[in-house]
Design a protein around this motif. Structure first.
Motif, PDB file in Angstrom:
ATOM      1  N   ASP B  91      38.298  49.238  41.435  1.00  0.00           N
ATOM      2  CA  ASP B  91      38.706  47.991  42.086  1.00  0.00           C
ATOM      3  C   ASP B  91      37.771  46.853  41.693  1.00  0.00           C
ATOM      4  OD1 ASP B  91      40.738  49.384  43.248  1.00  0.00           O
ATOM      5  OD2 ASP B  91      39.670  49.712  45.145  1.00  0.00           O
ATOM      6  N   SER B  95      38.811  43.462  39.632  1.00  0.00           N
ATOM      7  CA  SER B  95      38.642  42.095  40.139  1.00  0.00           C
ATOM      8  C   SER B  95      37.707  41.315  39.221  1.00  0.00           C
ATOM      9  CB  SER B  95      38.117  42.117  41.565  1.00  0.00           C
ATOM     10  OG  SER B  95      36.854  42.729  41.614  1.00  0.00           O
ATOM     11  N   ARG B  98      39.778  40.122  36.306  1.00  0.00           N
ATOM     12  CA  ARG B  98      40.708  39.026  36.605  1.00  0.00           C
ATOM     13  C   ARG B  98      39.996  37.694  36.754  1.00  0.00           C
ATOM     14  NH1 ARG B  98      44.595  42.483  39.699  1.00  0.00           N
ATOM     15  NH2 ARG B  98      43.035  42.626  41.323  1.00  0.00           N
ATOM     16  N   LYS B  99      38.735  37.762  37.165  1.00  0.00           N
ATOM     17  CA  LYS B  99      38.011  36.533  37.484  1.00  0.00           C
ATOM     18  C   LYS B  99      37.875  35.587  36.298  1.00  0.00           C
ATOM     19  CE  LYS B  99      34.969  38.435  40.294  1.00  0.00           C
ATOM     20  NZ  LYS B  99      33.674  38.803  40.888  1.00  0.00           N
TER      21      LYS B  99
END
Lengths: 100, 100
Positions: B91, B95, B98-99
């Motif tokens: 996870d 994330s 994606r940042k």
DNA sequence: ATATAACTATCGGTTTTCCGATATTAAGGG
DNA sequence: CCCTTAATATCGGAAAACCGATAGTTATAT
């Protein structure tokens, strides 16, 4: 329990570790042991670090704590993209794993 | 965009594919191309299939559609456990990815 | 039936990846 | 300061993983 080699991700994991927190070679080895179940030998970990350093992806300070360079961060990001493209159905894999 | 090799997961991916749906060698090659961006050569895919078959992990029917054996399912499950132990912070990785 | 294309198979060899052994350096205790 | 231990570093080589080239097989169309 059977452990599988799944070679080829050592550098990727190392970069991911030290992206999260700067670490020494010994600390990296311990973290790998926690996850994979077996501790990599010094002949595995230090040449890998040297290689990453020679490529300008990581750097070390006086205490031998390694951290990513700017180039290393870009490389990690690129690796992450490839990783999630390759394993695009992780949720499915995870639920499959839990079922048994 | 740069593509990374991330070797060592070919057999794992093949087993995962044909666990979900029985496939021919050609279909497996196409699926790998979709995910990784480059199509593995026949010299990559067929020896891998032969190896898995020799180990009793997969079997093929008349139409050369491969599927997992009972042993293969157990092996895949074991691989999945190792995989999610090794990548226990997916996870966070996602994330992070994606940042940027 | 035959030509064409697509798929499957195998081999040798190259590259990548890793590890064992060993040496060097650094750290801590007495 | 010296001894012990732990961490780091390097080398040669072994094993794994993959691919190019090639050949055989099957399918499809005409």
């Amino acid at each position: 329990m059977t452990r599988h080699e799944m070679k080829g991700f050592l550098s990727f994991l190392i970069m991911w570790f030290i992206y999260k927190k700067e670490m020494t070679g010994a600390e990296i080895a311990i973290e790998l042991e926690k996850r994979k179940g077996n501790k990599p030998s010094p002949g595995t970990i230090y040449p890998a670090l040297k290689d990453l350093k020679d490529k300008g992806l990581i750097k070390d300070d006086r205490d031998k704590k390694y951290s990513l360079t700017k180039k290393g961060e870009e490389e990690l990001d690129s690796h992450l993209k490839t990783f999630f493209d390759t394993f695009c159905d992780l949720d499915e894999m995870k639920s499959c794993c839990r079922k048994k």
